[in-house]
Motif scaffolding. Sequence first.
Motif, short mmCIF file in Angstrom:
data_model
loop_
_atom_site.label_atom_id
_atom_site.label_comp_id
_atom_site.label_asym_id
_atom_site.label_seq_id
_atom_site.Cartn_x
_atom_site.Cartn_y
_atom_site.Cartn_z
N LYS A 5 0.84 -1.19 0.00
CA LYS A 5 0.00 0.00 0.00
C LYS A 5 0.88 1.24 0.00
CE LYS A 5 -4.01 -1.80 2.39
NZ LYS A 5 -4.95 -1.57 3.47
N LYS A 6 0.41 2.26 -0.68
CA LYS A 6 1.13 3.52 -0.66
C LYS A 6 0.90 4.20 0.68
CE LYS A 6 1.15 4.74 -5.50
NZ LYS A 6 0.77 5.76 -6.48
N LYS A 7 1.95 4.70 1.26
CA LYS A 7 1.82 5.46 2.49
C LYS A 7 1.46 6.89 2.11
CE LYS A 7 4.92 2.85 5.37
NZ LYS A 7 6.11 2.88 6.23
N VAL A 8 0.55 7.46 2.86
CA VAL A 8 0.14 8.84 2.61
C VAL A 8 1.08 9.75 3.39
CG1 VAL A 8 -1.72 10.51 2.85
CG2 VAL A 8 -2.25 8.14 2.32
N ALA A 9 1.77 10.61 2.69
CA ALA A 9 2.69 11.54 3.33
C ALA A 9 1.88 12.64 4.00
CB ALA A 9 3.63 12.15 2.30
N VAL A 10 2.14 12.84 5.28
CA VAL A 10 1.40 13.86 6.02
C VAL A 10 1.97 15.23 5.67
CG1 VAL A 10 0.79 14.72 8.30
CG2 VAL A 10 0.90 12.27 7.90
N GLN A 11 1.11 16.09 5.16
CA GLN A 11 1.51 17.45 4.84
C GLN A 11 1.13 18.35 6.00
OE1 GLN A 11 -0.32 18.37 1.10
NE2 GLN A 11 0.70 16.68 0.06
N HIS A 12 1.72 19.51 6.05
CA HIS A 12 1.49 20.41 7.17
C HIS A 12 0.78 21.68 6.71
CE1 HIS A 12 4.03 17.90 9.65
NE2 HIS A 12 4.91 17.87 8.65
N TYR A 13 0.03 22.26 7.63
CA TYR A 13 -0.61 23.54 7.40
C TYR A 13 -0.48 24.38 8.66
CZ TYR A 13 -4.61 21.79 10.10
OH TYR A 13 -5.41 21.29 11.09
N ASP A 14 -0.66 25.67 8.56
CA ASP A 14 -0.51 26.60 9.68
C ASP A 14 -1.72 26.47 10.60
OD1 ASP A 14 0.12 28.62 11.39
OD2 ASP A 14 -0.02 30.22 9.92
N LYS A 15 -1.56 25.72 11.67
CA LYS A 15 -2.69 25.44 12.57
C LYS A 15 -3.13 26.65 13.38
CE LYS A 15 -1.68 20.58 12.82
NZ LYS A 15 -1.38 19.41 13.62
N GLU A 16 -2.27 27.63 13.52
CA GLU A 16 -2.62 28.83 14.28
C GLU A 16 -3.46 29.81 13.46
OE1 GLU A 16 0.85 30.59 15.94
OE2 GLU A 16 1.44 28.75 16.97
N ASN A 17 -3.19 29.89 12.16
CA ASN A 17 -3.86 30.87 11.32
C ASN A 17 -4.87 30.25 10.34
OD1 ASN A 17 -2.37 33.03 12.41
ND2 ASN A 17 -0.65 32.50 11.11
N MET A 18 -4.87 28.94 10.18
CA MET A 18 -5.76 28.28 9.23
C MET A 18 -6.57 27.20 9.96
SD MET A 18 -4.87 29.68 6.32
CE MET A 18 -4.78 28.82 4.80
N LYS A 19 -7.81 26.99 9.50
CA LYS A 19 -8.60 25.89 10.05
C LYS A 19 -9.22 25.12 8.89
CE LYS A 19 -13.15 27.90 10.76
NZ LYS A 19 -14.23 28.08 11.68
N PRO A 20 -9.30 23.79 9.01
CA PRO A 20 -9.87 22.99 7.93
C PRO A 20 -11.38 23.19 7.83
CG PRO A 20 -9.25 21.59 9.77
CD PRO A 20 -8.80 22.96 10.10
N VAL A 21 -11.88 23.34 6.60
CA VAL A 21 -13.31 23.51 6.35
C VAL A 21 -13.70 22.76 5.09
CG1 VAL A 21 -13.52 25.77 7.46
CG2 VAL A 21 -12.99 25.65 5.04
N ILE A 22 -14.99 22.50 4.96
CA ILE A 22 -15.55 21.96 3.73
C ILE A 22 -16.54 23.00 3.23
CG2 ILE A 22 -16.98 20.18 2.70
CD1 ILE A 22 -15.88 18.25 4.75
N ARG A 23 -16.30 23.49 2.02
CA ARG A 23 -17.22 24.45 1.40
C ARG A 23 -18.19 23.66 0.54
NH1 ARG A 23 -15.19 29.19 -2.33
NH2 ARG A 23 -15.17 27.49 -3.80
N ALA A 24 -19.48 23.76 0.87
CA ALA A 24 -20.51 23.01 0.15
C ALA A 24 -21.43 23.98 -0.57
CB ALA A 24 -21.31 22.17 1.13
N SER A 25 -21.78 23.62 -1.80
CA SER A 25 -22.70 24.43 -2.59
C SER A 25 -24.13 24.01 -2.28
CB SER A 25 -22.42 24.23 -4.08
OG SER A 25 -23.44 24.83 -4.84
N ILE A 26 -25.00 24.97 -2.03
CA ILE A 26 -26.40 24.67 -1.77
C ILE A 26 -27.09 24.19 -3.04
CG2 ILE A 26 -28.61 25.68 -1.10
CD1 ILE A 26 -27.05 27.61 0.69
N CYS A 27 -26.75 24.77 -4.17
CA CYS A 27 -27.42 24.45 -5.44
C CYS A 27 -27.03 23.08 -5.99
CB CYS A 27 -27.09 25.51 -6.49
SG CYS A 27 -27.61 27.15 -6.03
#
Length: 72
Positions: A5-27
Motif C-alpha cells: 500500500k502507498k503510504k500517505v505523506a502527512v503534509q502540514h498547514y498553519d494550525k494557528e492561522n488556518m482551520k480545515p473547512v468543507i465548502r458546500a454548494s447549496i445548489c
Amino acid sequence: MGLFKKKVAVQHYDKENMKPVIRASICTGEQVAGFKDVHTGKIEEVMLIRNSTDLEKFKAMYGIEEEIVKEY
C-alpha cells in the motif's frame, strides 16, 4: 493483491492561522475541502470531496482528527 500500500505523506498547514473547512454548494451539492484563514476568511481549496473516502483521504493527508466544519 493488497501487499503493498502507498503510504500517505502527512503534509502540514498553519494550525494557528488556518482551520480545515468543507465548502458546500447549496445548489449543486458540490463539496470542496480546504483551509480557511482565520483572520481574512479566505478559503484555500485543496481537493474535491465526492464521497466519504475522499474526506478520509483529505484528513489523512493533513493529519486532521477532529470533525471538519461545513460552510455553505
